[in-house]
Design a protein around this motif. Structure first.
Motif, PDB file in Angstrom:
ATOM      1  N   ASP A  19       0.863  -1.180   0.000  1.00 26.32           N
ATOM      2  CA  ASP A  19       0.000   0.000   0.000  1.00 26.32           C
ATOM      3  C   ASP A  19       0.897   1.227   0.000  1.00 26.32           C
ATOM      4  O   ASP A  19       2.112   1.113  -0.185  1.00 26.32           O
ATOM      5  CB  ASP A  19      -0.987  -0.022   1.179  1.00 26.32           C
ATOM      6  N   ALA A  20       0.340   2.390   0.225  1.00 28.55           N
ATOM      7  CA  ALA A  20       1.124   3.627   0.171  1.00 28.55           C
ATOM      8  C   ALA A  20       2.251   3.644   1.195  1.00 28.55           C
ATOM      9  O   ALA A  20       3.260   4.317   1.002  1.00 28.55           O
ATOM     10  CB  ALA A  20       0.204   4.827   0.386  1.00 28.55           C
ATOM     11  N   ALA A  21       2.105   2.897   2.283  1.00 33.30           N
ATOM     12  CA  ALA A  21       3.144   2.849   3.317  1.00 33.30           C
ATOM     13  C   ALA A  21       4.271   1.891   2.951  1.00 33.30           C
ATOM     14  O   ALA A  21       5.317   1.897   3.589  1.00 33.30           O
ATOM     15  CB  ALA A  21       2.523   2.448   4.657  1.00 33.30           C
ATOM     16  N   GLY A  22       4.063   1.040   1.961  1.00 40.78           N
ATOM     17  CA  GLY A  22       5.098   0.098   1.549  1.00 40.78           C
ATOM     18  C   GLY A  22       4.664  -1.347   1.674  1.00 40.78           C
ATOM     19  O   GLY A  22       3.480  -1.658   1.620  1.00 40.78           O
ATOM     20  N   ALA A 129      -0.553   8.402 -11.681  1.00 45.69           N
ATOM     21  CA  ALA A 129      -0.229   8.944 -10.354  1.00 45.69           C
ATOM     22  C   ALA A 129      -0.156   7.822  -9.323  1.00 45.69           C
ATOM     23  O   ALA A 129       0.745   7.799  -8.469  1.00 45.69           O
ATOM     24  CB  ALA A 129      -1.264   9.982  -9.938  1.00 45.69           C
ATOM     25  N   ALA A 130      -1.081   6.885  -9.386  1.00 42.69           N
ATOM     26  CA  ALA A 130      -1.075   5.759  -8.449  1.00 42.69           C
ATOM     27  C   ALA A 130       0.117   4.839  -8.700  1.00 42.69           C
ATOM     28  O   ALA A 130       0.717   4.318  -7.759  1.00 42.69           O
ATOM     29  CB  ALA A 130      -2.384   4.982  -8.545  1.00 42.69           C
ATOM     30  N   ILE A 131       0.467   4.634  -9.959  1.00 41.77           N
ATOM     31  CA  ILE A 131       1.643   3.816 -10.287  1.00 41.77           C
ATOM     32  C   ILE A 131       2.893   4.486  -9.736  1.00 41.77           C
ATOM     33  O   ILE A 131       3.741   3.833  -9.115  1.00 41.77           O
ATOM     34  CB  ILE A 131       1.770   3.603 -11.812  1.00 41.77           C
ATOM     35  N   GLN A 132       3.013   5.806  -9.917  1.00 40.32           N
ATOM     36  CA  GLN A 132       4.176   6.528  -9.414  1.00 40.32           C
ATOM     37  C   GLN A 132       4.265   6.435  -7.896  1.00 40.32           C
ATOM     38  O   GLN A 132       5.346   6.248  -7.342  1.00 40.32           O
ATOM     39  CB  GLN A 132       4.138   7.983  -9.861  1.00 40.32           C
ATOM     40  N   ALA A 133       3.138   6.570  -7.205  1.00 39.73           N
ATOM     41  CA  ALA A 133       3.135   6.469  -5.740  1.00 39.73           C
ATOM     42  C   ALA A 133       3.567   5.081  -5.293  1.00 39.73           C
ATOM     43  O   ALA A 133       4.354   4.935  -4.348  1.00 39.73           O
ATOM     44  CB  ALA A 133       1.747   6.803  -5.192  1.00 39.73           C
ATOM     45  N   ARG A 134       3.066   4.039  -5.965  1.00 37.45           N
ATOM     46  CA  ARG A 134       3.436   2.662  -5.624  1.00 37.45           C
ATOM     47  C   ARG A 134       4.929   2.448  -5.835  1.00 37.45           C
ATOM     48  O   ARG A 134       5.622   1.902  -4.993  1.00 37.45           O
ATOM     49  CB  ARG A 134       2.622   1.685  -6.470  1.00 37.45           C
ATOM     50  N   LEU A 135       5.433   2.897  -6.987  1.00 36.46           N
ATOM     51  CA  LEU A 135       6.858   2.714  -7.279  1.00 36.46           C
ATOM     52  C   LEU A 135       7.735   3.511  -6.335  1.00 36.46           C
ATOM     53  O   LEU A 135       8.796   3.048  -5.915  1.00 36.46           O
ATOM     54  CB  LEU A 135       7.155   3.076  -8.725  1.00 36.46           C
TER      55      LEU A 135
END
Length: 173
Positions: A19-22, A129-135
């Protein structure tokens, strides 16, 4: 993160949720970037092991041969797949070290850290944007990141080379 240089870590296989935290273990245990996951025996003050109805035992360093504690990992990617863990999304190689208890299909270790991460294309979010946040969350681990696509492994991010835009483009075609 310091992996002892006087021994070689055992390379094994794991699955993670993200998730966004890793990264998180399938059971929800967070894996913090730059820090090895350190196993601990989960003994309540009442003396029972979390999730188990076993007899009480004394608290101890993990793992121990006569307990179920430790960071679990599979000996083979095929075993990870046949047991259904690969369906959780991100899976990959993990370094194990410290005290390690060997079993027929895997290990329980004192310390672990992701070595390589493999993302099936269906685990990538839909928006850029979601892909960038995940990566961004995943690159903090300093592990090589690959996308599994069409029977091949495509490099997406390397700890020595950085982001490879061709990897994302290749995985969507």
């Amino acid at each position: 993160m310091n992996v002892p240089d006087y021994i070689s870590p055992i390379i094994a296989y794991r699955a993670w949720r993200c998730d966004a935290a890793g990264l998180k273990s399938v059971c929800g245990e967070p894996w913090n970037p730059g820090q090895p996951l350190a196993a601990r025996c989960r003994v309540y003050s009442a003396g029972t092991i979390v999730g188990r109805a076993e007899a009480a035992h004394d608290a101890h360093d993990a793992p121990q041969a006569n307990c179920t504690c430790g960071v679990y990992a599979s000996k083979s990617l095929e075993h990870l797949r046949t047991t259904g863990y690969a369906r959780y999304g991100i899976h990959g190689e993990v370094n194990l070290w410290g005290t390690v208890v060997e079993h027929e299909q895997g290990w329980r270790a004192q310390f672990a850290y992701p070595k390589n991460l493999y993302l099936p294309p269906d685990t990538l979010p839909f928006t850029l944007a979601a892909i960038q946040a995940r990566l961004q969350a995943l690159t903090l681990y300093g592990s090589d990141i690959f996308i599994l696509g069409n029977g091949e492994t495509i490099s997406l991010w390397g700890k020595k080379s950085g982001f490879d835009a061709a990897g994302l483009q290749d995985s969507t075609t």
